[in-house]
Design a protein around this motif. Sequence first.
Motif, PDB file in Angstrom:
ATOM      1  N   GLU A   7      10.492  -2.508  -6.393  1.00  0.00           N
ATOM      2  CA  GLU A   7       9.129  -2.026  -6.205  1.00  0.00           C
ATOM      3  C   GLU A   7       8.162  -3.201  -6.167  1.00  0.00           C
ATOM      4  O   GLU A   7       8.326  -4.185  -6.900  1.00  0.00           O
ATOM      5  CB  GLU A   7       8.734  -1.060  -7.319  1.00  0.00           C
ATOM      6  CG  GLU A   7       9.453   0.276  -7.234  1.00  0.00           C
ATOM      7  CD  GLU A   7       8.999   1.276  -8.272  1.00  0.00           C
ATOM      8  OE1 GLU A   7       9.393   2.454  -8.158  1.00  0.00           O
ATOM      9  OE2 GLU A   7       8.257   0.894  -9.201  1.00  0.00           O
TER      10      GLU A   7
ATOM     11  N   HIS B  91       0.668  -2.265   6.172  1.00  0.00           N
ATOM     12  CA  HIS B  91      -0.227  -1.325   5.485  1.00  0.00           C
ATOM     13  C   HIS B  91      -0.964  -0.426   6.476  1.00  0.00           C
ATOM     14  O   HIS B  91      -1.627   0.525   6.065  1.00  0.00           O
ATOM     15  CB  HIS B  91      -1.231  -2.089   4.596  1.00  0.00           C
ATOM     16  CG  HIS B  91      -2.379  -2.698   5.338  1.00  0.00           C
ATOM     17  ND1 HIS B  91      -2.250  -3.796   6.163  1.00  0.00           N
ATOM     18  CD2 HIS B  91      -3.692  -2.347   5.386  1.00  0.00           C
ATOM     19  CE1 HIS B  91      -3.430  -4.104   6.677  1.00  0.00           C
ATOM     20  NE2 HIS B  91      -4.321  -3.245   6.225  1.00  0.00           N
TER      21      HIS B  91
ATOM     22  N   PHE C  76      -2.460   2.941   4.917  1.00  0.00           N
ATOM     23  CA  PHE C  76      -2.807   2.946   3.500  1.00  0.00           C
ATOM     24  C   PHE C  76      -4.331   3.048   3.368  1.00  0.00           C
ATOM     25  O   PHE C  76      -5.078   2.548   4.211  1.00  0.00           O
ATOM     26  CB  PHE C  76      -2.373   1.643   2.824  1.00  0.00           C
ATOM     27  CG  PHE C  76      -0.884   1.420   2.777  1.00  0.00           C
ATOM     28  CD1 PHE C  76       0.007   2.204   3.496  1.00  0.00           C
ATOM     29  CD2 PHE C  76      -0.373   0.394   1.998  1.00  0.00           C
ATOM     30  CE1 PHE C  76       1.374   1.977   3.451  1.00  0.00           C
ATOM     31  CE2 PHE C  76       0.989   0.156   1.948  1.00  0.00           C
ATOM     32  CZ  PHE C  76       1.864   0.938   2.677  1.00  0.00           C
TER      33      PHE C  76
ATOM     34  N   THR D 147      -1.589   0.347  -4.862  1.00  0.00           N
ATOM     35  CA  THR D 147      -0.452   1.219  -4.577  1.00  0.00           C
ATOM     36  C   THR D 147       0.844   0.514  -4.953  1.00  0.00           C
ATOM     37  O   THR D 147       0.867  -0.694  -5.164  1.00  0.00           O
ATOM     38  CB  THR D 147      -0.432   1.612  -3.076  1.00  0.00           C
ATOM     39  OG1 THR D 147       0.546   2.624  -2.855  1.00  0.00           O
ATOM     40  CG2 THR D 147      -0.098   0.418  -2.205  1.00  0.00           C
TER      41      THR D 147
ATOM     42  N   ILE E  66       4.815   0.093  -3.596  1.00  0.00           N
ATOM     43  CA  ILE E  66       5.751   0.293  -2.492  1.00  0.00           C
ATOM     44  C   ILE E  66       7.168   0.051  -2.997  1.00  0.00           C
ATOM     45  O   ILE E  66       7.459  -0.998  -3.574  1.00  0.00           O
ATOM     46  CB  ILE E  66       5.457  -0.659  -1.323  1.00  0.00           C
ATOM     47  CG1 ILE E  66       4.021  -0.468  -0.832  1.00  0.00           C
ATOM     48  CG2 ILE E  66       6.454  -0.435  -0.186  1.00  0.00           C
ATOM     49  CD1 ILE E  66       3.721   0.924  -0.339  1.00  0.00           C
TER      50      ILE E  66
ATOM     51  N   TYR F 231      11.792   3.458   2.589  1.00  0.00           N
ATOM     52  CA  TYR F 231      10.580   3.107   1.849  1.00  0.00           C
ATOM     53  C   TYR F 231      10.111   4.268   0.967  1.00  0.00           C
ATOM     54  O   TYR F 231      10.326   5.448   1.286  1.00  0.00           O
ATOM     55  CB  TYR F 231       9.452   2.741   2.805  1.00  0.00           C
ATOM     56  CG  TYR F 231       9.616   1.395   3.470  1.00  0.00           C
ATOM     57  CD1 TYR F 231       9.159   0.231   2.870  1.00  0.00           C
ATOM     58  CD2 TYR F 231      10.226   1.295   4.723  1.00  0.00           C
ATOM     59  CE1 TYR F 231       9.305  -1.004   3.486  1.00  0.00           C
ATOM     60  CE2 TYR F 231      10.381   0.065   5.355  1.00  0.00           C
ATOM     61  CZ  TYR F 231       9.913  -1.084   4.724  1.00  0.00           C
ATOM     62  OH  TYR F 231      10.068  -2.310   5.343  1.00  0.00           O
TER      63      TYR F 231
ATOM     64  N   LYS G 210       6.442   5.270  -1.403  1.00  0.00           N
ATOM     65  CA  LYS G 210       5.053   4.907  -1.705  1.00  0.00           C
ATOM     66  C   LYS G 210       4.573   5.759  -2.859  1.00  0.00           C
ATOM     67  O   LYS G 210       4.518   6.986  -2.753  1.00  0.00           O
ATOM     68  CB  LYS G 210       4.155   5.106  -0.487  1.00  0.00           C
ATOM     69  CG  LYS G 210       2.728   4.582  -0.689  1.00  0.00           C
ATOM     70  CD  LYS G 210       1.906   4.713   0.592  1.00  0.00           C
ATOM     71  CE  LYS G 210       0.557   4.035   0.453  1.00  0.00           C
ATOM     72  NZ  LYS G 210      -0.292   4.620  -0.603  1.00  0.00           N
TER      73      LYS G 210
END
Length: 278
Positions: A95, A138, A155, A161, A163, A176, A178
């Motif tokens: 992450e 992004h 984003f 945030t 990821i 991915y 989020k």
Amino acid sequence: MKMETSGPLTVGVGGGPVLAHQDNSPPPHHKQQHPAPPLSSGCEDHWSWNKNDKSHEVRLYGPKQRIAHFHPNWSNGTAGVRGTRVLNGGRFYWEINVSQRIFGTSMMFGIGTRKARLHVDAFVNMLGEDENSWGLSHKGLLWHGGHHKQYIKPFRENIATTIGLYFDGVSGTLTYFKDNVCLGVAFTGLHDITEPLYPIVCSTAAKTEMALGVLKRDFQSLQDRCRATILSHLTHEEQIDHLKLPLRIKHFISEGLENFQEDVALSVNNHNINLSHW
């Protein structure tokens, strides 16, 4: 000179890259909420950003230099940094905690070989600009081989945030996440890549920050699982000598100490700090 200040694709081995995300993930309004990240039953992984493999516009600091700070003064280009973890053939999840300074031409998260560029004096989508890297910007775009495709919504700017990236070297996919939401498989065919692959991040925006958070890997064998359990109960290397185990097994345990001791020392130090607050 312009400055940036605050304010899936398949690999296509043997031919051109193919835009092929449409069948691999649910539509945006059906993103899957995961109560736990991938490899939650795996073991802690131990790697960091590579201080010897980065743009001169990236500063590393924090525990084990796991925080990357981009363009500390102003930006007139794109800067990146490679991780120390080789991904090929394994399953890994990591992450990246992104600071609230999300803006500019491109902030990207992905993987690449050693041939992938880490600096260019222009505002570009550097990850995925050619066949040597794969990335998500992004702006919500997936990039590889100089081609891009919309993957998710852009984003929200200036909102922090997290990821998550799940690399499955067995099935050859990169997925991915989020803020704990699975976004679906982004890239396929990665098991066909023979050159070493590494995590990479890059940014065009000034004074942006990306910090490694959760680092997990899958166990390679039952021995690997047992070793990780033993190491999680140790605080220093000398304790291995006191284990009532055959010498050969002690050597195997010691081999797992790479990048582990500093994490243990950090964990113990943090524990002691927490105790001092009581």
